[in-house]
Design a protein around this motif. Structure first.
Motif, PDB file in Angstrom:
ATOM      1  N   TYR A  96      39.025  40.019  44.871  1.00  0.00           N
ATOM      2  CA  TYR A  96      38.870  40.466  43.481  1.00  0.00           C
ATOM      3  C   TYR A  96      39.422  39.458  42.496  1.00  0.00           C
ATOM      4  O   TYR A  96      39.115  39.513  41.313  1.00  0.00           O
ATOM      5  CB  TYR A  96      39.566  41.809  43.269  1.00  0.00           C
ATOM      6  CG  TYR A  96      39.018  42.869  44.159  1.00  0.00           C
ATOM      7  CD1 TYR A  96      37.695  43.263  44.028  1.00  0.00           C
ATOM      8  CD2 TYR A  96      39.783  43.441  45.157  1.00  0.00           C
ATOM      9  CE1 TYR A  96      37.159  44.204  44.869  1.00  0.00           C
ATOM     10  CE2 TYR A  96      39.261  44.389  46.000  1.00  0.00           C
ATOM     11  CZ  TYR A  96      37.943  44.768  45.845  1.00  0.00           C
ATOM     12  OH  TYR A  96      37.413  45.703  46.675  1.00  0.00           O
ATOM     13  N   LEU A  97      40.267  38.540  42.988  1.00  0.00           N
ATOM     14  CA  LEU A  97      40.926  37.628  42.050  1.00  0.00           C
ATOM     15  C   LEU A  97      39.938  36.758  41.267  1.00  0.00           C
ATOM     16  O   LEU A  97      40.055  36.694  40.043  1.00  0.00           O
ATOM     17  CB  LEU A  97      41.943  36.762  42.794  1.00  0.00           C
ATOM     18  CG  LEU A  97      43.278  37.478  43.020  1.00  0.00           C
ATOM     19  CD1 LEU A  97      44.183  36.649  43.903  1.00  0.00           C
ATOM     20  CD2 LEU A  97      43.975  37.763  41.706  1.00  0.00           C
ATOM     21  N   PRO A  98      38.972  36.101  41.922  1.00  0.00           N
ATOM     22  CA  PRO A  98      38.051  35.277  41.129  1.00  0.00           C
ATOM     23  C   PRO A  98      37.337  36.093  40.054  1.00  0.00           C
ATOM     24  O   PRO A  98      37.072  35.593  38.955  1.00  0.00           O
ATOM     25  CB  PRO A  98      37.043  34.759  42.163  1.00  0.00           C
ATOM     26  CG  PRO A  98      37.722  34.880  43.459  1.00  0.00           C
ATOM     27  CD  PRO A  98      38.664  36.017  43.355  1.00  0.00           C
ATOM     28  N   LEU A  99      37.063  37.367  40.359  1.00  0.00           N
ATOM     29  CA  LEU A  99      36.392  38.220  39.382  1.00  0.00           C
ATOM     30  C   LEU A  99      37.224  38.395  38.115  1.00  0.00           C
ATOM     31  O   LEU A  99      36.688  38.616  37.038  1.00  0.00           O
ATOM     32  CB  LEU A  99      36.142  39.605  39.985  1.00  0.00           C
ATOM     33  CG  LEU A  99      35.067  39.729  41.041  1.00  0.00           C
ATOM     34  CD1 LEU A  99      35.017  41.152  41.549  1.00  0.00           C
ATOM     35  CD2 LEU A  99      33.739  39.353  40.436  1.00  0.00           C
ATOM     36  N   ILE A 100      38.557  38.327  38.285  1.00  0.00           N
ATOM     37  CA  ILE A 100      39.421  38.619  37.149  1.00  0.00           C
ATOM     38  C   ILE A 100      39.322  37.541  36.078  1.00  0.00           C
ATOM     39  O   ILE A 100      39.508  37.818  34.896  1.00  0.00           O
ATOM     40  CB  ILE A 100      40.871  38.804  37.625  1.00  0.00           C
ATOM     41  CG1 ILE A 100      40.933  40.048  38.484  1.00  0.00           C
ATOM     42  CG2 ILE A 100      41.817  38.959  36.471  1.00  0.00           C
ATOM     43  CD1 ILE A 100      42.286  40.300  39.052  1.00  0.00           C
ATOM     44  N   THR A 101      38.987  36.303  36.506  1.00  0.00           N
ATOM     45  CA  THR A 101      38.877  35.228  35.518  1.00  0.00           C
ATOM     46  C   THR A 101      37.928  35.624  34.400  1.00  0.00           C
ATOM     47  O   THR A 101      38.201  35.391  33.224  1.00  0.00           O
ATOM     48  CB  THR A 101      38.345  33.948  36.184  1.00  0.00           C
ATOM     49  OG1 THR A 101      39.054  33.757  37.387  1.00  0.00           O
ATOM     50  CG2 THR A 101      38.521  32.771  35.274  1.00  0.00           C
ATOM     51  N   VAL A 102      36.805  36.225  34.762  1.00  0.00           N
ATOM     52  CA  VAL A 102      35.838  36.588  33.733  1.00  0.00           C
ATOM     53  C   VAL A 102      35.976  38.059  33.331  1.00  0.00           C
ATOM     54  O   VAL A 102      35.085  38.618  32.731  1.00  0.00           O
ATOM     55  CB  VAL A 102      34.387  36.311  34.176  1.00  0.00           C
ATOM     56  CG1 VAL A 102      34.117  34.832  34.156  1.00  0.00           C
ATOM     57  CG2 VAL A 102      34.121  36.894  35.536  1.00  0.00           C
ATOM     58  N   ASN A 103      37.117  38.663  33.650  1.00  0.00           N
ATOM     59  CA  ASN A 103      37.362  40.030  33.201  1.00  0.00           C
ATOM     60  C   ASN A 103      37.827  39.967  31.757  1.00  0.00           C
ATOM     61  O   ASN A 103      38.862  39.381  31.456  1.00  0.00           O
ATOM     62  CB  ASN A 103      38.445  40.656  34.086  1.00  0.00           C
ATOM     63  CG  ASN A 103      38.617  42.123  33.832  1.00  0.00           C
ATOM     64  OD1 ASN A 103      38.446  42.577  32.703  1.00  0.00           O
ATOM     65  ND2 ASN A 103      38.951  42.863  34.853  1.00  0.00           N
ATOM     66  N   CYS A 104      37.059  40.586  30.856  1.00  0.00           N
ATOM     67  CA  CYS A 104      37.393  40.396  29.448  1.00  0.00           C
ATOM     68  C   CYS A 104      38.723  41.041  29.080  1.00  0.00           C
ATOM     69  O   CYS A 104      39.318  40.702  28.080  1.00  0.00           O
ATOM     70  CB  CYS A 104      36.282  40.878  28.530  1.00  0.00           C
ATOM     71  SG  CYS A 104      35.262  42.182  29.159  1.00  0.00           S
ATOM     72  N   ALA A 105      39.225  41.963  29.923  1.00  0.00           N
ATOM     73  CA  ALA A 105      40.493  42.601  29.588  1.00  0.00           C
ATOM     74  C   ALA A 105      41.615  41.571  29.496  1.00  0.00           C
ATOM     75  O   ALA A 105      42.474  41.657  28.621  1.00  0.00           O
ATOM     76  CB  ALA A 105      40.837  43.672  30.620  1.00  0.00           C
TER      77      ALA A 105
END
Lengths: 202, 197
Positions: A108-117
């Motif tokens: 899930y970590l790479p996904l967080i880069t583009v997490n707008c939160a």
């Protein structure tokens, strides 16, 4: 700095301006990963950690690099780069020291880069706790605390949603509404009930 | 020419970024309270899309494969900063209304998605038309959602009253109304798709 201020930040970022249900940040991951409770919780913990750390780091960048150099307009570009490289670093560290933890939330970590939160909270902190390029008293503590609270708000919404969707699997729903559309309608009802917290502070 | 037209039109219907690909929903929901905001966001995102798609298509040969994502993000963030500064200078009211959602165009998955899936493989002209089509599709989706929300939530369109009055359901101007509208619209488009299949 006083207790009241902390309480305001806590209640408003958990309930009144919940990141997902009211500010609409991090919706993609919210809809995509809330099908089961376990991955939802792992994702929430990863988001909580990254938001908290990046709130601290971006505060430092803004206060000690961008303001002295008069480069405030570069905040978007510098924040997103710092967040992206920080996430990359965390991923490498976790993979090295704890493979089992990496298996739980590494993907899930790479996904967080583009997490707008994450970027949203960084920008929000700067908007709220800096006035005309000057940090307010205690702005660092407030920024980090706001990061924690927003992360908790994300966790709350994630857990509620995944709990509901897990049960929904056994229900017979209209075919066109299956999955995404129904998730949004459920979120609408949740958001409606969270509106009850409006006007908590005046 | 016909080929380019197809690149343009696929973004509007067949691969509409909002309703079919379900990308970039955060800004769509947050700013669609009124038509003006929706159009502003659509135009801003289209500008960023065009800029980043063209530049990335131009420099794709010199970007090393392994660090391509950070490179794309820098290009995108540059155009977002340009948009932000332009908006602050020429339309401060719109800038205030859109708030933190302007810098957040950086993490709009449509922009990065087109860079990775399209501009990194195709030539400049085709990337330009792809960006135009995707931008138009995004703007149209925003128009539809914000039109519905403004009409039901405040009984106006572009801030003008419609000549007849009714009690607006203000819940549609609020966050929960946005979620409800997008959920039902996604369901409606799914229905159309399934009926055709």
């Amino acid at each position: 700095m006083n207790i009241g201020q902390f309480l305001t930040i806590l209640i408003s970022s958990l309930f009144i301006y919940n990141v997902i249900l009211s500010r609409f940040l991090g919706l993609c991951s919210f809809v995509a990963i809330s099908k089961e409770t376990k991955p939802a919780l792992a994702m929430s913990m990863a988001v909580l950690f990254v938001i908290t750390m990046s709130s601290a780091i971006t505060w430092g960048i803004y206060r000690f690099l961008l303001i002295p150099l008069g480069l405030e307009y570069l905040r978007t570009i510098s924040f997103i780069l710092v967040i992206a490289s920080f996430v990359q670093l965390v991923e490498m560290v976790i993979r090295k020291i704890s493979p089992s933890l990496y298996r739980v939330f590494g993907i899930y970590l790479p996904l967080i880069t583009v997490n707008c939160a994450v970027l949203g909270v960084a920008v929000l902190n700067v908007d709220m706790f800096f006035v005309n390029g000057k940090p307010l008293a205690g702005s660092f503590i407030y920024s980090v605390f706001q990061g924690i609270c927003v992360g908790l708000g994300y966790t709350l919404a994630m857990l509620l949603m995944s709990g509901i969707r897990e049960r929904l699997d056994f229900c017979n729903v209209p075919k066109p509404l299956k999955d995404f559309p129904l998730a949004f309608i459920i979120a609408a009802i949740m958001s409606l009930s969270f509106m009850g917290f409006n006007g908590f502070f005046r | 020419m016909g080929n380019l037209l197809k690149e343009f039109s696929k973004g509007i219907i067949k691969e509409n970024p909002t309703f079919i690909l379900a990308l970039g929903l955060c800004p769509t929901l947050a700013v669609s309270t009124s038509l003006i905001n929706g159009v502003g966001m659509g135009v801003a995102a289209t500008f960023v899309l065009i800029g980043s798609n063209v530049i990335i298509a131009l420099i794709k040969g010199i970007i090393p494969e392994r660090i391509r994502i950070p490179c794309y993000i820098v290009v995108i963030a540059t155009f977002v900063t340009i948009t932000e500064l332009l908006m602050k200078a020429y339309s401060p009211a719109l800038n205030r209304a859109l708030g933190i959602y302007v810098p957040l165009i950086v993490v709009n998955c449509i922009v990065l998605g087109r860079a990775e899936a399209y501009a990194s493989k195709e030539n400049v002209i085709r990337s330009l038309f792809d960006a135009l089509g995707m931008g138009a599709g995004f703007t149209l989706a925003l128009l539809l959602i914000s039109g519905i929300r403004e009409f039901l939530g405040s009984g106006t369109l572009f801030g003008h009253s419609l000549g007849f009055t009714f009690d607006p359901a203000s819940v549609f101007s609020m966050p929960s109304g946005a979620l409800l509208v997008i959920g039902l619209l996604l369901g409606f488009f799914n229905y159309l798709k399934q009926r055709k299949a």
